[in-house]
Design a protein around this motif. Structure first.
Motif, short mmCIF file in Angstrom:
data_model
loop_
_atom_site.label_atom_id
_atom_site.label_comp_id
_atom_site.label_asym_id
_atom_site.label_seq_id
_atom_site.Cartn_x
_atom_site.Cartn_y
_atom_site.Cartn_z
N ALA A 33 0.83 -1.20 0.00
CA ALA A 33 0.00 0.00 0.00
C ALA A 33 0.86 1.25 0.00
CB ALA A 33 -0.93 -0.01 1.21
N SER A 34 1.94 1.23 0.79
CA SER A 34 2.84 2.38 0.85
C SER A 34 3.47 2.66 -0.50
CB SER A 34 3.92 2.13 1.90
OG SER A 34 4.82 3.21 1.96
N TYR A 35 3.78 1.62 -1.26
CA TYR A 35 4.37 1.80 -2.58
C TYR A 35 3.42 2.55 -3.50
CZ TYR A 35 6.73 0.63 -6.98
OH TYR A 35 7.36 0.70 -8.20
N TYR A 36 2.14 2.17 -3.49
CA TYR A 36 1.17 2.83 -4.36
C TYR A 36 0.90 4.26 -3.89
CZ TYR A 36 0.12 -1.25 -7.21
OH TYR A 36 0.20 -2.28 -8.12
N VAL A 37 1.05 4.52 -2.60
CA VAL A 37 0.89 5.88 -2.08
C VAL A 37 2.05 6.75 -2.52
CG1 VAL A 37 0.90 7.26 0.05
CG2 VAL A 37 -0.57 5.23 -0.12
N ARG A 39 4.56 6.14 -4.80
CA ARG A 39 4.92 6.13 -6.22
C ARG A 39 3.80 6.61 -7.14
NH1 ARG A 39 10.33 6.09 -5.87
NH2 ARG A 39 11.18 4.10 -5.15
N LEU A 40 2.54 6.33 -6.79
CA LEU A 40 1.45 6.56 -7.72
C LEU A 40 0.45 7.62 -7.28
CD1 LEU A 40 1.18 2.82 -8.46
CD2 LEU A 40 1.38 4.50 -10.29
N GLY A 41 0.64 8.21 -6.09
CA GLY A 41 -0.21 9.32 -5.69
C GLY A 41 -1.50 8.96 -5.00
N PHE A 42 -1.63 7.69 -4.55
CA PHE A 42 -2.80 7.33 -3.76
C PHE A 42 -2.64 7.89 -2.34
CE2 PHE A 42 -3.09 4.47 -7.28
CZ PHE A 42 -4.44 4.16 -7.40
N GLN A 43 -3.76 7.86 -1.59
CA GLN A 43 -3.72 8.24 -0.19
C GLN A 43 -4.30 7.11 0.67
OE1 GLN A 43 -2.80 10.81 1.98
NE2 GLN A 43 -1.50 11.52 0.29
N PRO A 44 -3.75 6.88 1.86
CA PRO A 44 -4.34 5.88 2.75
C PRO A 44 -5.78 6.21 3.05
CG PRO A 44 -2.20 6.63 3.57
CD PRO A 44 -2.59 7.56 2.46
N LEU A 45 -6.63 5.19 3.09
CA LEU A 45 -8.06 5.41 3.34
C LEU A 45 -8.54 4.65 4.57
CD1 LEU A 45 -10.78 6.59 2.20
CD2 LEU A 45 -11.11 4.33 1.15
N ALA A 46 -8.29 3.35 4.63
CA ALA A 46 -8.87 2.54 5.71
C ALA A 46 -7.99 1.32 5.97
CB ALA A 46 -10.29 2.11 5.33
#
Length: 380
Positions: A33-37, A39-46
């Motif tokens: 999840a941290s990689y997608y946050v 590297r790709l601009g996602f944000q933690p949600l739940a």
């Protein structure tokens, strides 16, 4: 290429609204999840795990605009289906979830058509309301989950606790990714037609577009593809299979390393692909590099057409963004390198300007770029 205009009778037993989320089974959910946050601009949600009372596994949910991804891993490596899935496939998409209307009707029809139900109709609730769901088996070890969110106002699903924003990632350039455009499933040779038939029969999807190996090939490899779509055509699922060639195609390489059928790539739609590519490159994402001759051929084709590309072609060439077009419009697309060590899942960024195709005009250049990477791995 073949585009299909006959959608068949409109289903009356329920409606598919949109992609709801994708769930990945991975070796380490927190790190994935941290990689997608970052590297790709996602944000933690739940989050769901030990701190929320879940003893068997941890799930981290990230979101970017309308794209929701879930990463799940077991606390014990041999914990049921989680450990077995990761051992066999490596990190990969386990569930493609859809938001639906009339879940009961969709499930009943699927059951009547012979679908294997892996999780029967369930209801979960918390202070934000109730949500209903069910899951059925599709190709390989992949499942489709149906979710009725009409009575739920929560962040994701009951049992999940909210996560704070990642401020470090928030300060990086925005990804600019808006929604899931399509999800591609790779099959072993000879299985594409039966899978497409399954979608027609079980989910009442229809054939939207197809292409065969006479049109999509390089000197070494080829593929066949059928795109399945729901009635409204806002959910599209290309189904690929390899075709015979001089060497192992990237479709066959996927099947070999994934140990069967599964999700090969996820296409994420953006309204500004130039800004998205620049942002993701700044975040450390690596994209496939197409041959320089591609842009020489492209300019020649564009000179003989009526289409006008709004973006600066020099910038598109610099960023190695691909262009496909017809008399109605065009699309821009680019593909990441593999998202994990196994040469399996990768991502596509796509921007559409009045063009509903899948980049068939770019497949040869894409295959050549992938074949360069395959040769580096010793798999061509």
């Amino acid at each position: 290429m073949t585009s299909y205009t006959d959608k068949g009778a409109q289903p009356t037993n329920g409606r598919f609204l949109a992609f709801d989320h994708l769930e990945f089974f991975v070796g380490n959910a927190k790190q994935a999840a941290s990689y997608y946050v970052t590297r790709l601009g996602f944000q933690p949600l739940a989050y769901k795990g030990l701190e929320t009372g879940e003893r068997g596994f941890a799930s981290h949910v990230v979101r970017q605009n309308q794209i929701t991804l879930v990463f799940t891993s077991a606390y014990e490596g041999d914990e049921g289906e989680f450990g077995a899935h990761v051992t066999k496939h490596g990190d990969g998409v386990k569930a493609i979830a859809f938001a639906v209307e009339n879940l009961e009707g969709i499930l009943q029809h699927a059951r009547q058509m012979g679908a294997q139900v892996v999780r029967d109709l369930w209801t979960e609730e918390d202070g934000d309301g109730a949500i209903k769901g069910a899951s059925i088996q599709t190709y390989g070890d992949t499942v489709h989950t149906f979710l009725d969110r009409s009575s739920y106002r929560g962040l994701f699903l009951p049992g999940f606790a909210p996560l704070p924003d990642d401020e470090l990632a928030r300060n990086l350039p925005p990804g600019g990714l808006d929604f899931i455009d399509h999800v591609v499933g790779n099959q072993a040779d000879g299985e594409m037609e039966s899978v497409a038939d399954w979608y027609e029969r079980v989910l009442q999807f229809h054939r939207f577009w197809s292409v065969d190996d006479a049109q999509l090939h390089t000197e070494y490899s080829a593929l066949r593809s059928i795109v399945m779509a729901n009635w409204e055509e806002n959910i599209k699922l290309p189904i690929n299979e390899p075709a015979a060639g001089k060497r192992r195609s990237q479709i066959q390489e996927y099947v070999d390393y994934y140990k069967g059928a599964g999700v090969q790539h996820v296409a994420l739609n953006t309204q500004d692909i130039v800004a998205s590519v620049r942002s993701l490159q700044a975040r450390g994402v690596h994209f496939l590099q197409v041959p320089a001759a591609y842009y020489e051929i492209l300019r020649s084709k564009l000179r003989g057409s009526q289409v006008r590309i709004a973006e600066d072609l020099r910038v598109l060439e610099q960023l190695k963004i691909l262009i496909d077009f017809d008399e109605e419009g065009y699309l821009l697309q680019i593909f990441t390198q593999n998202m994990q060590d196994r040469p399996t899942l990768f991502l596509e960024l796509i921007q559409r300007r009045n063009h509903n195709g899948f980049g068939a005009g770019n497949f040869q250049a894409l295959f050549q770029a992938i074949e360069v990477e395959q040769a580096k791995r010793g798999n061509l």
